[in-house]
Design a protein around this motif. Sequence first.
Motif, PDB file in Angstrom:
ATOM      1  N   SER A 160      -6.454   7.011   7.767  1.00  0.00           N
ATOM      2  CA  SER A 160      -7.590   6.544   8.763  1.00  0.00           C
ATOM      3  C   SER A 160      -8.496   5.791   8.005  1.00  0.00           C
ATOM      4  O   SER A 160      -9.179   4.650   8.349  1.00  0.00           O
ATOM      5  CB  SER A 160      -8.395   7.573   9.416  1.00  0.00           C
ATOM      6  N   SER A 161      -8.857   6.008   6.517  1.00  0.00           N
ATOM      7  CA  SER A 161      -9.445   5.331   5.819  1.00  0.00           C
ATOM      8  C   SER A 161      -9.121   4.105   5.343  1.00  0.00           C
ATOM      9  O   SER A 161     -10.038   3.093   5.346  1.00  0.00           O
ATOM     10  CB  SER A 161      -9.806   6.273   4.634  1.00  0.00           C
ATOM     11  N   VAL A 162      -8.004   3.897   5.241  1.00  0.00           N
ATOM     12  CA  VAL A 162      -7.322   2.679   4.816  1.00  0.00           C
ATOM     13  C   VAL A 162      -7.348   1.679   6.009  1.00  0.00           C
ATOM     14  O   VAL A 162      -7.684   0.342   5.931  1.00  0.00           O
ATOM     15  CB  VAL A 162      -5.652   3.056   4.461  1.00  0.00           C
ATOM     16  N   ALA A 163      -7.044   2.085   7.143  1.00  0.00           N
ATOM     17  CA  ALA A 163      -7.184   1.472   8.468  1.00  0.00           C
ATOM     18  C   ALA A 163      -8.688   0.881   8.550  1.00  0.00           C
ATOM     19  O   ALA A 163      -8.917  -0.126   9.060  1.00  0.00           O
ATOM     20  CB  ALA A 163      -7.005   2.238   9.870  1.00  0.00           C
ATOM     21  N   ALA A 164      -9.598   1.659   8.453  1.00  0.00           N
ATOM     22  CA  ALA A 164     -11.029   1.396   8.427  1.00  0.00           C
ATOM     23  C   ALA A 164     -11.298   0.254   7.564  1.00  0.00           C
ATOM     24  O   ALA A 164     -12.032  -0.768   8.023  1.00  0.00           O
ATOM     25  CB  ALA A 164     -11.843   2.575   8.474  1.00  0.00           C
TER      26      ALA A 164
ATOM     27  N   PHE B  69      -2.381  19.144   3.424  1.00  0.00           N
ATOM     28  CA  PHE B  69      -1.370  17.777   2.986  1.00  0.00           C
ATOM     29  C   PHE B  69      -1.478  16.948   4.106  1.00  0.00           C
ATOM     30  O   PHE B  69      -1.819  15.823   4.139  1.00  0.00           O
ATOM     31  CB  PHE B  69      -0.004  18.233   2.566  1.00  0.00           C
ATOM     32  N   LEU B  70      -1.255  17.636   5.591  1.00  0.00           N
ATOM     33  CA  LEU B  70      -1.165  16.477   6.482  1.00  0.00           C
ATOM     34  C   LEU B  70      -2.673  16.125   6.823  1.00  0.00           C
ATOM     35  O   LEU B  70      -2.670  14.977   7.197  1.00  0.00           O
ATOM     36  CB  LEU B  70      -0.654  17.220   7.955  1.00  0.00           C
ATOM     37  N   GLU B  71      -3.622  17.030   6.734  1.00  0.00           N
ATOM     38  CA  GLU B  71      -5.073  16.625   7.056  1.00  0.00           C
ATOM     39  C   GLU B  71      -5.526  15.336   5.957  1.00  0.00           C
ATOM     40  O   GLU B  71      -6.101  14.507   6.381  1.00  0.00           O
ATOM     41  CB  GLU B  71      -5.840  17.629   6.618  1.00  0.00           C
ATOM     42  N   ARG B  72      -5.017  15.532   5.017  1.00  0.00           N
ATOM     43  CA  ARG B  72      -5.471  14.459   3.688  1.00  0.00           C
ATOM     44  C   ARG B  72      -4.769  13.378   4.086  1.00  0.00           C
ATOM     45  O   ARG B  72      -5.310  12.051   3.822  1.00  0.00           O
ATOM     46  CB  ARG B  72      -4.966  15.021   2.186  1.00  0.00           C
TER      47      ARG B  72
ATOM     48  N   VAL C  84      -3.481  11.838   6.904  1.00  0.00           N
ATOM     49  CA  VAL C  84      -4.053  11.660   8.042  1.00  0.00           C
ATOM     50  C   VAL C  84      -5.554  10.659   7.831  1.00  0.00           C
ATOM     51  O   VAL C  84      -5.953   9.776   8.297  1.00  0.00           O
ATOM     52  CB  VAL C  84      -4.306  12.366   9.190  1.00  0.00           C
ATOM     53  N   LYS C  85      -6.298  11.516   6.942  1.00  0.00           N
ATOM     54  CA  LYS C  85      -7.801  11.023   6.636  1.00  0.00           C
ATOM     55  C   LYS C  85      -7.612   9.663   5.877  1.00  0.00           C
ATOM     56  O   LYS C  85      -8.335   8.766   5.829  1.00  0.00           O
ATOM     57  CB  LYS C  85      -8.328  12.184   5.667  1.00  0.00           C
TER      58      LYS C  85
END
Length: 94
Positions: free
Chosen positions: A44-48, A35-38, A40-41
Amino acid sequence: MTKNLTLAIEDELLDRARIIAAIRRTSVNAMVREFLEREVKRESSVAARMEKWNDRFKASDQNSQRRERRVSGDKPTFDREEFYEEVMRERGLL
């Protein structure tokens, strides 16, 4: 390197999580980690994506300023066709 983490959750929630973990043939620990990995990913995707859009907006603003400098007299400062072509070129569609 892995670190230990202590969580405080209700007994009923933990029991239900254990049932789900057993059905999935995994552990509650693995479920929390995934869950935490998802998350964070995803963040990160939203920020990118936000950074990419900000770059596009800046480029569009710069192009708009260049157009304004070229415009003289009664011509409009915004040309829809020119803007459309710029966007299509940026996206590699022209």
